[in-house]
Design a protein around this motif. Structure first.
Motif, short mmCIF file in Angstrom:
data_model
loop_
_atom_site.label_atom_id
_atom_site.label_comp_id
_atom_site.label_asym_id
_atom_site.label_seq_id
_atom_site.Cartn_x
_atom_site.Cartn_y
_atom_site.Cartn_z
N GLU A 59 0.77 -1.04 -0.06
CA GLU A 59 0.00 -0.09 -0.14
C GLU A 59 0.79 1.27 0.00
OE1 GLU A 59 -2.98 2.24 3.18
OE2 GLU A 59 -2.61 0.47 3.47
N GLN A 60 1.98 1.25 1.03
CA GLN A 60 2.80 2.58 0.81
C GLN A 60 3.37 2.56 -0.30
OE1 GLN A 60 5.46 1.84 4.34
NE2 GLN A 60 4.04 2.71 5.76
N ASP A 61 4.07 1.52 -0.91
CA ASP A 61 4.61 1.81 -2.38
C ASP A 61 3.59 2.21 -3.38
OD1 ASP A 61 7.05 0.76 -1.14
OD2 ASP A 61 6.06 -1.21 -1.24
N LEU A 62 2.60 1.72 -3.47
CA LEU A 62 1.82 2.31 -4.63
C LEU A 62 1.21 3.75 -4.39
CD1 LEU A 62 -0.62 -0.98 -4.68
CD2 LEU A 62 0.73 -0.05 -6.27
N ALA A 63 0.89 4.00 -3.00
CA ALA A 63 0.66 5.51 -2.81
C ALA A 63 2.00 6.58 -3.05
CB ALA A 63 0.47 5.75 -1.34
N ILE A 64 3.09 6.16 -2.89
CA ILE A 64 4.39 6.89 -3.31
C ILE A 64 4.30 7.09 -4.80
CG2 ILE A 64 6.96 6.91 -3.53
CD1 ILE A 64 6.77 5.40 -0.64
N ARG A 80 12.14 13.25 -2.45
CA ARG A 80 11.53 13.06 -0.99
C ARG A 80 10.96 13.89 -0.05
NH1 ARG A 80 17.42 11.66 -0.48
NH2 ARG A 80 18.30 13.00 1.15
N TYR A 81 11.54 15.28 -0.25
CA TYR A 81 11.00 16.19 0.42
C TYR A 81 9.59 16.67 -0.01
CZ TYR A 81 15.71 16.37 2.62
OH TYR A 81 16.85 16.08 3.49
N SER A 82 9.49 16.96 -1.29
CA SER A 82 8.14 17.13 -1.63
C SER A 82 7.17 16.04 -1.56
CB SER A 82 8.06 17.60 -3.18
OG SER A 82 8.79 16.68 -3.97
N LEU A 83 7.63 14.85 -1.70
CA LEU A 83 6.58 13.78 -1.31
C LEU A 83 6.31 13.83 0.08
CD1 LEU A 83 8.41 11.11 -3.56
CD2 LEU A 83 6.11 12.02 -3.85
N ALA A 84 7.34 14.19 1.01
CA ALA A 84 6.90 14.04 2.39
C ALA A 84 6.02 14.95 2.83
CB ALA A 84 8.06 14.17 3.29
N ARG A 85 5.74 16.12 2.17
CA ARG A 85 4.72 17.13 2.25
C ARG A 85 3.26 16.72 1.92
NH1 ARG A 85 8.99 20.37 1.04
NH2 ARG A 85 8.25 20.88 -1.21
N GLN A 86 3.49 15.75 1.04
CA GLN A 86 1.94 15.22 0.44
C GLN A 86 1.05 14.69 1.71
OE1 GLN A 86 1.20 16.16 -2.56
NE2 GLN A 86 2.96 17.01 -2.51
N ASP A 87 -0.13 15.02 1.77
CA ASP A 87 -1.02 14.45 2.70
C ASP A 87 -1.06 13.06 2.63
OD1 ASP A 87 -1.36 17.04 4.08
OD2 ASP A 87 -3.09 17.77 2.73
N ALA A 88 -1.51 12.55 1.57
CA ALA A 88 -1.71 11.26 1.27
C ALA A 88 -0.60 10.49 1.90
CB ALA A 88 -1.88 10.90 -0.09
#
Length: 134
Positions: A59-64, A80-88
């Motif tokens: 699930e985490q991999d698919l969400a990423i 990774r920094y912009s991804l870490a800011r994504q609410d999902a």
């Protein structure tokens, strides 16, 4: 980080120079790998981190992967920094450190390509196929 990489490269090249006298053919096989690793998209030569199995992405991999696709469609960098800011992804408890581990494993499995410096990550054809509806 850059100074450490430069030091690693010089140490590596010094070792290759010492080894070249013994086996020039072996050095010729190693140099292309070095050039690809440090001067183009990084390819992870180490095994996936312990406990990370991507034979069937979770699930985490698919969400990423979905968030990478979403950011790229919006012409935004997907690091990774912009991804870490994504609410999902925050709702899944993915910190920058955890994302770095997951991105490394996704790259090793061939779902993403990791760009140099601030280019971020890109979905590969394999990653894009995984996101397509069945």
């Amino acid at each position: 980080g850059n100074v450490r990489e430069l030091k690693s490269i010089t140490e590596y090249l010094s070792a290759l120079e010492r080894h070249r006298a013994q086996s020039p053919a072996a050095v010729r096989r190693l140099v292309p790998d070095l050039l690809e690793e440090f001067f183009r998209h990084k390819t992870l030569s180490a095994p996936a981190p312990a406990g990370v199995d991507l034979s069937a992405p979770g699930e985490q991999d698919l969400a990423i992967l979905r968030q990478i696709a979403l950011l790229r469609r919006r012409n935004k960098p997907a690091g990774r920094y912009s991804l870490a800011r994504q609410d999902a992804l925050r709702s899944l408890g993915l910190t920058v450190t955890r994302l770095k581990t997951r991105l490394g494993a996704l790259a090793k499995a061939g779902y993403i390509s990791v760009g140099r410096t601030r280019q971020g990550v890109f979905l590969t054809a394999k990653g894009a196929r995984l996101l397509q509806p069945a």
